[in-house]
Design an enzyme around this catalytic site. Structure first.
Site: not given
Ligand code: HXC
Length: 529
Positions: A184-185, A419-420
């Site tokens: 759950g949370g 870009g790397a």
């Protein structure tokens, strides 16, 4: 009991001895948690109890407990008749290798470790103390989630913890070990903390369990497949460490703590170190293959550069095309990020980008200098990457490096393409020292791809197109597939031999140890989440 008269009325008053006896009895009761049977059941599942875990974690005799006699205040569903001292969580402080830490350890033997209003209050109390005193918080989670009988006050208790996790982020290190269910949370508190460890076969984390999954999506899946340590350490990356058993998990926590400072105002730990000769490492000269397309394992380079046996890998089995972890260099704690050509040629994809970005941000929060080892052919192309936001995810890494103000050093061991090149801690985004090895190739793209684009017409109209292409590839390779263009521009500070790299790095990090860099005044940045 002694009998006394007060205003003519007789009453019995316990003696001090009896009061001491009562305290002893309560202490013994608190130590029993949910009782012997439930403790046995816990052991049968190969799980330790909350107190046994704390005993393993902290230095002998250092634990001081808080809230030992806390009891829940709930009355519904028969809870008014069931009380356990401590209410399902053991909290307090102690030391790990003589350094102060705060700890909470959920007790599955009491209402399945579920979180009540008072259980939450105990955790909140030690988190507040940790913040005021600037020391790490370690959470040992083993819980069935919100105490179902308490309803919204239990949810409120979770939110009180999430809120503090968030405020503490970047102020004090927060480590979560998941040593049982975490559903759950409840998973969101560990998720906000800096590191998660899970124990194989006895722990799991998911937002909804297999039954709900079956109802909603018709999928048949076991708890282990859905959210076990294997799943989260390889597929989702939710957990940073997958541990064979609880003892290994506790040892990992201790080791991790040895690399990190107590809080964001503190320096990263530095162990005493005796310099050994000229610190050269000749074996590194033969790690990189002559053929640039042949893989090698960046961990070999890391082992060669770092103090012996000091590399502690984080997120080992997730996005293996990038390696991240802590190490020591001349005793100094550093964070290492390295592309790994042994997996997917070291390409940057969305998982590698987010994995490295989170690590860079942790190191920057806690004053741990960064070493980047670069061998990257670029970002991974394809619909899977584009549709799953490689743009946004790659930008996270760019952002994380650009914003980092800790000392930052890069060594380009081989490829630095496209870009790397910019992203991997280039000079342009604030790296302090950039080195390249003689076999480095720093260019917009590989020679073949580049030639096919810029000489397309010339190649197509040539008498022998294949020979023409090769000629152009050779030309491009000679011009760009080396470190010297970048060095001529000063984008690379020095081209160095692999064997002398350790010495250079030790000197560079020493030179940078008083670095002061500040970011423009702002409320906070907006990292591309
Ligand atoms: C109260 C709980 C409990 C809970 C377990 N127990 N979970 N009591 N609240 N959430 C109690 C059981 O009644 C039992 O009590 C004891 O703990 C041990 O549980 P078992 O079921 O016998 O153990 P086991 O078979 O190992 O199964 C463990 C479990 C299961 C998988 C965790 O108990 C379970 O599914 N619990 C419910 C999980 C859940 O749905 N939680 C709510 C999630 S929602 P006795 O007296 O028999 O020993 C949530 C919202 C938070 O957490 C939102 C925050 C934003």
């Amino acid at each position: 009991m002694s009998e006394e008269s007060l205003n003519g009325r007789n009453y019995t008053r316990p003696t001090n001895k009896e009061k001491y006896e009562l305290l002893k009895k309560k202490n013994e009761e608190a130590l029993e948690g949910g009782g012997k049977e439930r403790i046995e059941a816990q052991h049968k599942k190969n799980k330790l109890t909350a107190r046994e875990r704390i005993h393993l974690l902290l230095d002998e005799g250092s634990f001081e407990e808080t809230g030992k006699f806390v009891m829940h205040r709930a009355k519904d569903f028969g809870l008014d008749k069931q009380h356990y001292l401590g209410d399902g969580v053991v909290t307090g402080y102690g030391t790990v290798n003589n350094r102060l830490v705060y700890v909470f350890s959920q007790d599955f033997t009491v209402f399945g470790g579920s979180l009540s209003e008072t259980h939450a209050e105990k955790i909140v109390k030690i988190m507040d103390l940790a913040m005021k005193n600037g020391a790490p918080v370690i959470g040992l989670n083993d819980s069935g989630g919100a105490r179902i009988q308490e309803g919204v006050v239990s949810l409120g208790g979770y939110a009180d913890i999430f809120y503090r996790n968030t405020l503490a982020s970047g102020v004090i290190p927060q480590i979560s070990a998941v040593m049982g269910p975490c559903a759950g949370g409840a998973v969101y508190s560990p998720a906000i903390t800096d590191f998660i460890m899970m124990v194989e076969n006895t722990s799991y984390m998911f937002v909804t369990g297999p039954n709900v999954v079956k109802t909603v999506t018709q999928e048949d899946v076991t708890a282990e497949e859905l959210g076990g340590a294997g799943t989260h350490s390889t597929k989702s990356g939710v957990t940073h460490f997958s541990c064979a058993n609880e003892v290994e998990c506790i040892n990992y926590i201790k080791r991790l703590l040895s690399y990190v400072p107590q809080n964001c105002e503190d320096d990263a730990p530095q162990l005493p170190y005796q310099v050994q000769g000229d610190e050269s490492r000749p074996a590194l000269d033969t790690v990189i293959p002559d053929n640039p397309n042949q893989p090698y394992d960046m961990r070999e380079v890391i082992e060669g550069l770092a103090d012996e046996g000091s590399f502690f890998e984080v997120h080992k089995n997730f996005a293996e095309n990038i390696v991240v972890g802590f190490a020591r260099l001349g005793g100094r704690s550093i964070g290492i990020v390295g592309n790994n050509p042994a997996f997917l040629a070291g390409v940057l994809d969305r998982h590698a980008s987010t994995k490295a970005a989170r690590f860079v941000r942790f190191c920057d929060c806690f004053n741990i200098p960064l070493l980047v080892l670069e061998d990257v052919p670029g970002f991974l192309p394809g619909t899977d990457q584009e549709w799953n936001a490689i743009i946004t995810n790659g930008a996270k890494l760019l952002y994380a490096f650009s914003e980092a103000t800790v000392p930052r050093v890069t060594v380009i061991t081989r490829k630095a393409y496209g870009g790397a090149y910019d992203v991997m801690n280039s000079k342009h985004i604030g790296a302090d020292m950039n080195y390249a090895w003689p076999m480095a190739e720093i260019a917009v793209m590989g020679a073949r791809g580049a030639s096919e684009i810029i000489f397309r017409k010339e190649i197509a109209t040539a008498e022998d197109p294949e020979a023409k292409l090769q000629e152009k590839v050779d030309d491009y390779t000679n011009k760009f597939a080396n470190p010297y263009r970048a060095a001529h521009r000063g984008y690379v500070d020095e081209v160095i031999m692999p064997s002398e790299t350790r010495r250079k790095l030790m000197k560079a990090f020493k030179m940078l140890e008083n670095k002061v860099a500040t970011l423009p005044r702002k409320k906070h940045g907006n990292i591309p989440l």
